[in-house]
Design a protein around this motif. Structure first.
Motif, PDB file in Angstrom:
ATOM      1  N   GLN A   1      27.131  56.978  85.336  1.00 32.62           N
ATOM      2  CA  GLN A   1      25.892  57.742  85.196  1.00 32.62           C
ATOM      3  C   GLN A   1      24.712  56.896  85.648  1.00 32.62           C
ATOM      4  O   GLN A   1      24.459  55.824  85.086  1.00 32.62           O
ATOM      5  CB  GLN A   1      25.687  58.166  83.744  1.00 32.62           C
ATOM      6  CG  GLN A   1      24.412  58.952  83.508  1.00 32.62           C
ATOM      7  CD  GLN A   1      24.242  59.375  82.055  1.00 32.62           C
ATOM      8  OE1 GLN A   1      25.221  59.532  81.336  1.00 32.62           O
ATOM      9  NE2 GLN A   1      23.006  59.544  81.618  1.00 32.62           N
ATOM     10  N   PRO A   2      23.979  57.332  86.679  1.00 34.95           N
ATOM     11  CA  PRO A   2      22.817  56.551  87.115  1.00 34.95           C
ATOM     12  C   PRO A   2      21.788  56.409  85.993  1.00 34.95           C
ATOM     13  O   PRO A   2      21.626  57.309  85.162  1.00 34.95           O
ATOM     14  CB  PRO A   2      22.258  57.374  88.275  1.00 34.95           C
ATOM     15  CG  PRO A   2      23.442  58.137  88.791  1.00 34.95           C
ATOM     16  CD  PRO A   2      24.243  58.478  87.564  1.00 34.95           C
ATOM     17  N   ALA A   3      21.099  55.270  85.980  1.00 39.64           N
ATOM     18  CA  ALA A   3      20.174  54.972  84.892  1.00 39.64           C
ATOM     19  C   ALA A   3      19.059  56.002  84.784  1.00 39.64           C
ATOM     20  O   ALA A   3      18.538  56.248  83.688  1.00 39.64           O
ATOM     21  CB  ALA A   3      19.581  53.578  85.087  1.00 39.64           C
ATOM     22  N   TYR A   4      18.681  56.638  85.906  1.00 37.26           N
ATOM     23  CA  TYR A   4      17.558  57.582  85.860  1.00 37.26           C
ATOM     24  C   TYR A   4      17.928  58.905  85.212  1.00 37.26           C
ATOM     25  O   TYR A   4      17.051  59.636  84.761  1.00 37.26           O
ATOM     26  CB  TYR A   4      16.998  57.823  87.265  1.00 37.26           C
ATOM     27  CG  TYR A   4      17.981  58.379  88.272  1.00 37.26           C
ATOM     28  CD1 TYR A   4      18.339  59.730  88.279  1.00 37.26           C
ATOM     29  CD2 TYR A   4      18.552  57.558  89.238  1.00 37.26           C
ATOM     30  CE1 TYR A   4      19.236  60.246  89.195  1.00 37.26           C
ATOM     31  CE2 TYR A   4      19.449  58.062  90.169  1.00 37.26           C
ATOM     32  CZ  TYR A   4      19.788  59.403  90.142  1.00 37.26           C
ATOM     33  OH  TYR A   4      20.686  59.907  91.050  1.00 37.26           O
ATOM     34  N   ARG A   5      19.219  59.265  85.186  1.00 29.56           N
ATOM     35  CA  ARG A   5      19.602  60.556  84.593  1.00 29.56           C
ATOM     36  C   ARG A   5      19.755  60.395  83.090  1.00 29.56           C
ATOM     37  O   ARG A   5      20.628  59.672  82.632  1.00 29.56           O
ATOM     38  CB  ARG A   5      20.906  61.089  85.203  1.00 29.56           C
ATOM     39  CG  ARG A   5      21.208  62.511  84.722  1.00 29.56           C
ATOM     40  CD  ARG A   5      22.447  63.106  85.356  1.00 29.56           C
ATOM     41  NE  ARG A   5      23.697  62.569  84.861  1.00 29.56           N
ATOM     42  CZ  ARG A   5      24.232  62.868  83.676  1.00 29.56           C
ATOM     43  NH1 ARG A   5      23.598  63.683  82.843  1.00 29.56           N
ATOM     44  NH2 ARG A   5      25.387  62.335  83.308  1.00 29.56           N
ATOM     45  N   PRO A   6      18.941  61.095  82.299  1.00 32.29           N
ATOM     46  CA  PRO A   6      18.993  60.908  80.848  1.00 32.29           C
ATOM     47  C   PRO A   6      20.142  61.683  80.215  1.00 32.29           C
ATOM     48  O   PRO A   6      20.724  62.591  80.808  1.00 32.29           O
ATOM     49  CB  PRO A   6      17.654  61.486  80.387  1.00 32.29           C
ATOM     50  CG  PRO A   6      17.408  62.602  81.360  1.00 32.29           C
ATOM     51  CD  PRO A   6      17.915  62.078  82.691  1.00 32.29           C
ATOM     52  N   LEU A   7      20.453  61.305  78.996  1.00 32.98           N
ATOM     53  CA  LEU A   7      21.396  62.069  78.178  1.00 32.98           C
ATOM     54  C   LEU A   7      20.601  63.183  77.512  1.00 32.98           C
ATOM     55  O   LEU A   7      19.800  62.936  76.615  1.00 32.98           O
ATOM     56  CB  LEU A   7      22.043  61.166  77.130  1.00 32.98           C
ATOM     57  CG  LEU A   7      23.105  61.796  76.234  1.00 32.98           C
ATOM     58  CD1 LEU A   7      24.351  62.150  77.042  1.00 32.98           C
ATOM     59  CD2 LEU A   7      23.473  60.858  75.096  1.00 32.98           C
ATOM     60  N   THR A   8      20.785  64.419  77.964  1.00 31.96           N
ATOM     61  CA  THR A   8      20.002  65.538  77.434  1.00 31.96           C
ATOM     62  C   THR A   8      20.623  66.081  76.148  1.00 31.96           C
ATOM     63  O   THR A   8      21.758  65.753  75.790  1.00 31.96           O
ATOM     64  CB  THR A   8      19.924  66.667  78.473  1.00 31.96           C
ATOM     65  OG1 THR A   8      21.249  67.183  78.681  1.00 31.96           O
ATOM     66  CG2 THR A   8      19.368  66.153  79.795  1.00 31.96           C
ATOM     67  N   LYS A   9      19.876  66.945  75.471  1.00 39.77           N
ATOM     68  CA  LYS A   9      20.394  67.575  74.257  1.00 39.77           C
ATOM     69  C   LYS A   9      21.664  68.367  74.565  1.00 39.77           C
ATOM     70  O   LYS A   9      22.636  68.339  73.807  1.00 39.77           O
ATOM     71  CB  LYS A   9      19.332  68.496  73.654  1.00 39.77           C
ATOM     72  CG  LYS A   9      18.113  67.763  73.115  1.00 39.77           C
ATOM     73  CD  LYS A   9      17.088  68.753  72.572  1.00 39.77           C
ATOM     74  CE  LYS A   9      15.847  68.032  72.079  1.00 39.77           C
ATOM     75  NZ  LYS A   9      14.816  68.981  71.590  1.00 39.77           N
ATOM     76  N   PHE A  10      21.655  69.074  75.691  1.00 40.71           N
ATOM     77  CA  PHE A  10      22.813  69.861  76.101  1.00 40.71           C
ATOM     78  C   PHE A  10      24.022  68.950  76.286  1.00 40.71           C
ATOM     79  O   PHE A  10      25.116  69.218  75.783  1.00 40.71           O
ATOM     80  CB  PHE A  10      22.477  70.586  77.409  1.00 40.71           C
ATOM     81  CG  PHE A  10      23.664  71.051  78.191  1.00 40.71           C
ATOM     82  CD1 PHE A  10      24.358  72.204  77.835  1.00 40.71           C
ATOM     83  CD2 PHE A  10      24.112  70.333  79.298  1.00 40.71           C
ATOM     84  CE1 PHE A  10      25.449  72.631  78.564  1.00 40.71           C
ATOM     85  CE2 PHE A  10      25.200  70.752  80.029  1.00 40.71           C
ATOM     86  CZ  PHE A  10      25.870  71.909  79.659  1.00 40.71           C
ATOM     87  N   GLU A  11      23.840  67.855  76.997  1.00 37.81           N
ATOM     88  CA  GLU A  11      24.946  66.947  77.278  1.00 37.81           C
ATOM     89  C   GLU A  11      25.418  66.253  76.007  1.00 37.81           C
ATOM     90  O   GLU A  11      26.623  66.106  75.778  1.00 37.81           O
ATOM     91  CB  GLU A  11      24.494  65.914  78.301  1.00 37.81           C
ATOM     92  CG  GLU A  11      25.592  64.974  78.764  1.00 37.81           C
ATOM     93  CD  GLU A  11      25.092  64.002  79.806  1.00 37.81           C
ATOM     94  OE1 GLU A  11      25.854  63.082  80.152  1.00 37.81           O
ATOM     95  OE2 GLU A  11      23.946  64.148  80.276  1.00 37.81           O
ATOM     96  N   ASN A  12      24.478  65.831  75.180  1.00 41.02           N
ATOM     97  CA  ASN A  12      24.831  65.141  73.944  1.00 41.02           C
ATOM     98  C   ASN A  12      25.631  66.043  73.026  1.00 41.02           C
ATOM     99  O   ASN A  12      26.595  65.611  72.380  1.00 41.02           O
ATOM    100  CB  ASN A  12      23.562  64.659  73.242  1.00 41.02           C
ATOM    101  CG  ASN A  12      23.860  63.685  72.128  1.00 41.02           C
ATOM    102  OD1 ASN A  12      24.682  62.785  72.273  1.00 41.02           O
ATOM    103  ND2 ASN A  12      23.185  63.848  70.998  1.00 41.02           N
TER     104      ASN A  12
END
Length: 249
Positions: free
Chosen positions: A220-231
């Motif tokens: 996972q590239p550092a710029y892509r965050p862990l979103t609520k949906f993904e979490n």
């Protein structure tokens, strides 16, 4: 952050082509779209964001090439995002990459309003939104070789086998995306559905203008965050697969 990237069924007024053996009036989808219309509710805050920021940040769809420097008021690497859902990841990425310009496509009004609200709260100036089908935006508004990158995060996987033809990541679209990338530009896709990840890998690997950055799936590239949906999906035991390909010189 679930991007709603699906095919729009064509009405009988759109096409006379029907599915063989289907009941009268059931038409076959004429083209793959990057979305499907869904009911959504725009909040008062989102409506205010439309009123105050819409004139500045919404780019009208036209069948004419975009002039990024004029739209953004500066020259900078241009990133196209297809389907940003409620804009959580988009706002984060634009914030951590202020040196880049982000042209973001989403048709759902609630999502557009949500991103406008986030932009207002964070004071970002490097995001513009086209509230239109990204496939048509790509075809008519984006010049060949003009993109530094493309983001497609969590497109609809269309789980049933009979619906796989409706998936966004198909050879024709990928070829067009590759043609719009500058040499060295990247295409970053992410999905939480393994069978779709496998199809993405197969389709992207078959495009002669693209090369994978790793043997299969990328970290996972550092710029892509862990979103609520993904979490939420990770807590349910779902995996997430990132794919990052580069445009060959």
């Amino acid at each position: 952050m679930a991007c709603s990237l699906q095919s729009r069924p064509v009405t009988p007024h759109d096409s006379n082509t029907a599915i063989a053996g289907a009941p009268p009036g059931v038409a076959y989808p004429k083209t793959i779209k990057s979305f499907v219309r869904r009911a959504g509710r725009t909040t008062a805050a989102q409506a205010r964001a439309f009123e105050h920021l819409g004139p500045q940040l919404l780019v009208p769809y036209r069948e004419a090439l975009l002039e990024p420097a004029a739209v953004f008021g500066r020259s900078a690497p241009l990133i196209l995002e297809i389907g940003f859902g409620m804009g959580e990841a988009t706002a984060h990425i634009a914030n951590v990459r202020p040196q880049d310009n982000f042209l973001c496509c989403e048709v759902h009004e609630a999502g557009v309003g949500a991103l406008l609200k986030r932009i207002a709260e964070q004071g970002q100036t490097n995001v513009r939104i086209v509230q239109h089908d990204a496939v048509e935006v790509l075809e008519h508004m984006v010049a060949p070789g003009s993109l530094a990158g493309v983001h497609i995060f969590f497109p609809d996987p269309w789980h049933k086998k009979k619906h796989h033809k409706r998936r966004l990541i198909q050879p024709t679209l990928v070829a067009r995306l590759a043609s719009r990338l500058a040499a060295g530009g990247y295409l970053h896709c992410a999905t939480d559905w393994q069978p779709y990840a496998e199809q993405m890998l197969e389709v992207l690997s078959a495009e002669p203008l693209l090369t994978n950055t790793v043997p299969d799936y990328a970290p996972q590239p550092a710029y892509r965050p862990l979103t609520k949906f993904e979490n939420r999906g990770l807590k349910l035991g779902h995996g997430v697969w990132d794919l990052v390909f580069l445009r060959r010189a």
